[in-house]
Design a protein around this motif. Structure first.
Motif, PDB file in Angstrom:
ATOM      1  N   GLN A  34      -8.759  -9.794  11.340  1.00  0.00           N
ATOM      2  CA  GLN A  34      -9.638  -8.638  11.524  1.00  0.00           C
ATOM      3  C   GLN A  34      -8.932  -7.343  11.143  1.00  0.00           C
ATOM      4  OE1 GLN A  34     -10.389  -7.113  15.340  1.00  0.00           O
ATOM      5  NE2 GLN A  34     -12.016  -5.790  14.604  1.00  0.00           N
ATOM      6  N   TYR A  35      -7.649  -7.242  11.466  1.00  0.00           N
ATOM      7  CA  TYR A  35      -6.880  -6.038  11.122  1.00  0.00           C
ATOM      8  C   TYR A  35      -6.941  -5.788   9.611  1.00  0.00           C
ATOM      9  CZ  TYR A  35      -2.984  -2.895  10.336  1.00  0.00           C
ATOM     10  OH  TYR A  35      -2.211  -1.831   9.924  1.00  0.00           O
ATOM     11  N   TYR A  36      -6.741  -6.837   8.839  1.00  0.00           N
ATOM     12  CA  TYR A  36      -6.686  -6.682   7.385  1.00  0.00           C
ATOM     13  C   TYR A  36      -8.060  -6.501   6.751  1.00  0.00           C
ATOM     14  CZ  TYR A  36      -1.827  -7.538   8.069  1.00  0.00           C
ATOM     15  OH  TYR A  36      -0.531  -7.412   8.493  1.00  0.00           O
ATOM     16  N   ARG A  37      -9.115  -6.866   7.458  1.00  0.00           N
ATOM     17  CA  ARG A  37     -10.464  -6.540   6.964  1.00  0.00           C
ATOM     18  C   ARG A  37     -10.668  -5.027   6.978  1.00  0.00           C
ATOM     19  NH1 ARG A  37     -11.934 -11.390   9.533  1.00  0.00           N
ATOM     20  NH2 ARG A  37     -12.496 -10.410  11.496  1.00  0.00           N
ATOM     21  N   HIS A  38     -10.069  -4.366   7.966  1.00  0.00           N
ATOM     22  CA  HIS A  38     -10.199  -2.910   8.079  1.00  0.00           C
ATOM     23  C   HIS A  38      -9.112  -2.159   7.329  1.00  0.00           C
ATOM     24  CE1 HIS A  38     -13.439  -2.996  10.997  1.00  0.00           C
ATOM     25  NE2 HIS A  38     -12.802  -3.987  11.601  1.00  0.00           N
ATOM     26  N   CYS A  39      -7.972  -2.792   7.154  1.00  0.00           N
ATOM     27  CA  CYS A  39      -6.799  -2.118   6.594  1.00  0.00           C
ATOM     28  C   CYS A  39      -6.202  -2.971   5.467  1.00  0.00           C
ATOM     29  CB  CYS A  39      -5.772  -1.875   7.698  1.00  0.00           C
ATOM     30  SG  CYS A  39      -4.425  -0.799   7.225  1.00  0.00           S
ATOM     31  N   PRO A  40      -6.875  -2.965   4.306  1.00  0.00           N
ATOM     32  CA  PRO A  40      -6.355  -3.755   3.194  1.00  0.00           C
ATOM     33  C   PRO A  40      -5.043  -3.163   2.675  1.00  0.00           C
ATOM     34  CG  PRO A  40      -8.302  -2.482   2.551  1.00  0.00           C
ATOM     35  CD  PRO A  40      -8.078  -2.235   4.004  1.00  0.00           C
ATOM     36  N   PRO A  41      -4.287  -3.909   1.910  1.00  0.00           N
ATOM     37  CA  PRO A  41      -4.640  -5.172   1.262  1.00  0.00           C
ATOM     38  C   PRO A  41      -4.382  -6.352   2.190  1.00  0.00           C
ATOM     39  CG  PRO A  41      -2.469  -4.506   0.532  1.00  0.00           C
ATOM     40  CD  PRO A  41      -2.983  -3.410   1.435  1.00  0.00           C
ATOM     41  N   THR A  42      -4.820  -7.523   1.731  1.00  0.00           N
ATOM     42  CA  THR A  42      -4.542  -8.755   2.450  1.00  0.00           C
ATOM     43  C   THR A  42      -3.033  -8.923   2.560  1.00  0.00           C
ATOM     44  OG1 THR A  42      -6.573  -9.727   1.612  1.00  0.00           O
ATOM     45  CG2 THR A  42      -4.903 -11.252   2.437  1.00  0.00           C
ATOM     46  N   VAL A  43      -2.589  -9.394   3.692  1.00  0.00           N
ATOM     47  CA  VAL A  43      -1.160  -9.533   3.946  1.00  0.00           C
ATOM     48  C   VAL A  43      -0.549 -10.642   3.080  1.00  0.00           C
ATOM     49  CG1 VAL A  43      -1.453 -11.118   5.905  1.00  0.00           C
ATOM     50  CG2 VAL A  43       0.572  -9.660   5.773  1.00  0.00           C
ATOM     51  N   SER A  44       0.671 -10.380   2.615  1.00  0.00           N
ATOM     52  CA  SER A  44       1.435 -11.352   1.835  1.00  0.00           C
ATOM     53  C   SER A  44       2.911 -11.060   2.070  1.00  0.00           C
ATOM     54  CB  SER A  44       1.114 -11.220   0.345  1.00  0.00           C
ATOM     55  OG  SER A  44       1.598  -9.979  -0.150  1.00  0.00           O
ATOM     56  N   GLU A  45       3.766 -11.968   1.641  1.00  0.00           N
ATOM     57  CA  GLU A  45       5.209 -11.697   1.758  1.00  0.00           C
ATOM     58  C   GLU A  45       5.570 -10.440   0.988  1.00  0.00           C
ATOM     59  OE1 GLU A  45       8.100 -14.757   1.254  1.00  0.00           O
ATOM     60  OE2 GLU A  45       7.088 -16.116   2.644  1.00  0.00           O
ATOM     61  N   GLU A  46       4.941 -10.226  -0.148  1.00  0.00           N
ATOM     62  CA  GLU A  46       5.222  -9.034  -0.962  1.00  0.00           C
ATOM     63  C   GLU A  46       4.846  -7.750  -0.226  1.00  0.00           C
ATOM     64  OE1 GLU A  46       3.306  -7.137  -4.902  1.00  0.00           O
ATOM     65  OE2 GLU A  46       4.046  -9.189  -5.141  1.00  0.00           O
ATOM     66  N   THR A  47       3.653  -7.701   0.399  1.00  0.00           N
ATOM     67  CA  THR A  47       3.256  -6.482   1.110  1.00  0.00           C
ATOM     68  C   THR A  47       4.144  -6.259   2.330  1.00  0.00           C
ATOM     69  OG1 THR A  47       1.539  -7.623   2.413  1.00  0.00           O
ATOM     70  CG2 THR A  47       0.845  -6.579   0.332  1.00  0.00           C
ATOM     71  N   LEU A  48       4.517  -7.340   3.015  1.00  0.00           N
ATOM     72  CA  LEU A  48       5.390  -7.199   4.181  1.00  0.00           C
ATOM     73  C   LEU A  48       6.779  -6.725   3.779  1.00  0.00           C
ATOM     74  CD1 LEU A  48       4.357 -10.332   6.256  1.00  0.00           C
ATOM     75  CD2 LEU A  48       3.815  -7.935   6.754  1.00  0.00           C
ATOM     76  N   ARG A  49       7.310  -7.268   2.695  1.00  0.00           N
ATOM     77  CA  ARG A  49       8.630  -6.844   2.212  1.00  0.00           C
ATOM     78  C   ARG A  49       8.606  -5.344   1.880  1.00  0.00           C
ATOM     79  NH1 ARG A  49      12.311 -10.297   0.738  1.00  0.00           N
ATOM     80  NH2 ARG A  49      10.816 -11.903   0.179  1.00  0.00           N
ATOM     81  N   SER A  50       7.542  -4.894   1.264  1.00  0.00           N
ATOM     82  CA  SER A  50       7.390  -3.472   0.949  1.00  0.00           C
ATOM     83  C   SER A  50       7.283  -2.633   2.225  1.00  0.00           C
ATOM     84  CB  SER A  50       6.158  -3.266   0.070  1.00  0.00           C
ATOM     85  OG  SER A  50       5.935  -1.906  -0.173  1.00  0.00           O
ATOM     86  N   ASP A  51       6.491  -3.118   3.189  1.00  0.00           N
ATOM     87  CA  ASP A  51       6.332  -2.406   4.463  1.00  0.00           C
ATOM     88  C   ASP A  51       7.658  -2.254   5.204  1.00  0.00           C
ATOM     89  OD1 ASP A  51       3.616  -2.212   3.995  1.00  0.00           O
ATOM     90  OD2 ASP A  51       3.070  -3.809   5.399  1.00  0.00           O
ATOM     91  N   MET A  52       8.518  -3.248   5.097  1.00  0.00           N
ATOM     92  CA  MET A  52       9.796  -3.226   5.818  1.00  0.00           C
ATOM     93  C   MET A  52      10.695  -2.066   5.386  1.00  0.00           C
ATOM     94  SD  MET A  52      11.071  -7.139   6.043  1.00  0.00           S
ATOM     95  CE  MET A  52      10.535  -8.218   7.341  1.00  0.00           C
ATOM     96  N   THR A  53      10.512  -1.567   4.176  1.00  0.00           N
ATOM     97  CA  THR A  53      11.408  -0.529   3.662  1.00  0.00           C
ATOM     98  C   THR A  53      10.724   0.806   3.399  1.00  0.00           C
ATOM     99  OG1 THR A  53      11.078  -1.325   1.408  1.00  0.00           O
ATOM    100  CG2 THR A  53      12.964  -2.229   2.623  1.00  0.00           C
ATOM    101  N   ALA A  54       9.409   0.876   3.566  1.00  0.00           N
ATOM    102  CA  ALA A  54       8.682   2.126   3.302  1.00  0.00           C
ATOM    103  C   ALA A  54       9.106   3.211   4.299  1.00  0.00           C
ATOM    104  CB  ALA A  54       7.181   1.887   3.393  1.00  0.00           C
ATOM    105  N   LEU A  55       9.245   4.426   3.795  1.00  0.00           N
ATOM    106  CA  LEU A  55       9.634   5.561   4.638  1.00  0.00           C
ATOM    107  C   LEU A  55       8.655   6.715   4.464  1.00  0.00           C
ATOM    108  CD1 LEU A  55      13.465   5.624   3.888  1.00  0.00           C
ATOM    109  CD2 LEU A  55      12.395   4.995   6.051  1.00  0.00           C
ATOM    110  N   PRO A  56       8.345   7.422   5.546  1.00  0.00           N
ATOM    111  CA  PRO A  56       7.529   8.628   5.396  1.00  0.00           C
ATOM    112  C   PRO A  56       8.368   9.751   4.779  1.00  0.00           C
ATOM    113  CG  PRO A  56       8.075   8.277   7.703  1.00  0.00           C
ATOM    114  CD  PRO A  56       8.633   7.112   6.935  1.00  0.00           C
ATOM    115  N   PRO A  57       7.707  10.771   4.268  1.00  0.00           N
ATOM    116  CA  PRO A  57       8.430  11.885   3.639  1.00  0.00           C
ATOM    117  C   PRO A  57       9.473  12.496   4.571  1.00  0.00           C
ATOM    118  CG  PRO A  57       6.063  12.116   3.331  1.00  0.00           C
ATOM    119  CD  PRO A  57       6.268  10.973   4.279  1.00  0.00           C
TER     120      PRO A  57
END
Length: 174
Positions: A34-57
């Motif tokens: 349900q979370y990903y229906r509201h907050c795309p994209p669909t989760v994958s190892e690639e999106t999670l790997r990117s999320d792990m290192t993303a930083l705000p300004p």
């Protein structure tokens, strides 16, 4: 001084997540479609790997904690926490998700309370955003003392509602 992540939970072992944890993290996230229906994209190892290192300004890796909460051998929750964002008196939750089988029993709310108690030592407030149309997220965060600030972030795929919870005045350094 680094933040003491062990202070975040009395019931779970807490440690930073890394690439070796991706299979378990992916399982936890896929259990919450349900979370990903509201907050795309669909989760994958690639999106999670990117999320792990993303930083705000304006933030560095030293300000950010991508943490797993372990109940025994099982990943029970994940938390993306940025300290001192958007200002020095605020901590920001970028992502928080509880394993589906741990939901509905007060486990997530207990983790939020432990987080607030730990952050209360240095921060005045905690901020986060949820997707406007995600009533489950809105209900969870309101129940846990987070209130809309009146600010919204317009994205390409959804509108996010900024919320915050005031903490007591900081007492000590973390």
């Amino acid at each position: 001084m680094r933040f003491d992540i062990a202070a975040l939970s009395q019931t779970c072992a807490v440690r930073p997540l890394n690439g070796n944890d991706l299979p378990e993290l992916l399982t936890l996230c896929r259990g919450n479609p349900q979370y990903y229906r509201h907050c795309p994209p669909t989760v994958s190892e690639e999106t999670l790997r990117s999320d792990m290192t993303a930083l705000p300004p304006g933030k560095t890796a030293e300000d950010r904690y991508y943490l797993g909460f372990w109940s025994g051998e099982r990943l029970a929750a994940v938390l993306d926490l940025v300290l001192g964002y958007p200002d020095g008196e605020t901590a920001f939750i970028g992502f928080f998700m509880v394993a589906r089988e741990m939901q509905g029993r007060g486990f997530g709310s207990a983790l939020v309370e432990e987080l607030c108690a730990a952050l209360n030592q240095k921060y005045r407030r905690i901020r986060l955003a949820y997707v406007r149309d995600n009533r489950q997220s809105e209900s969870f965060w309101r129940k846990n003392g987070f209130h809309p600030t009146g600010e919204r972030l317009e994205g390409e795929r959804y509108t996010a509602v900024l919320t915050e919870r005031e903490l007591a005045a900081p007492q000590n350094e973390i």
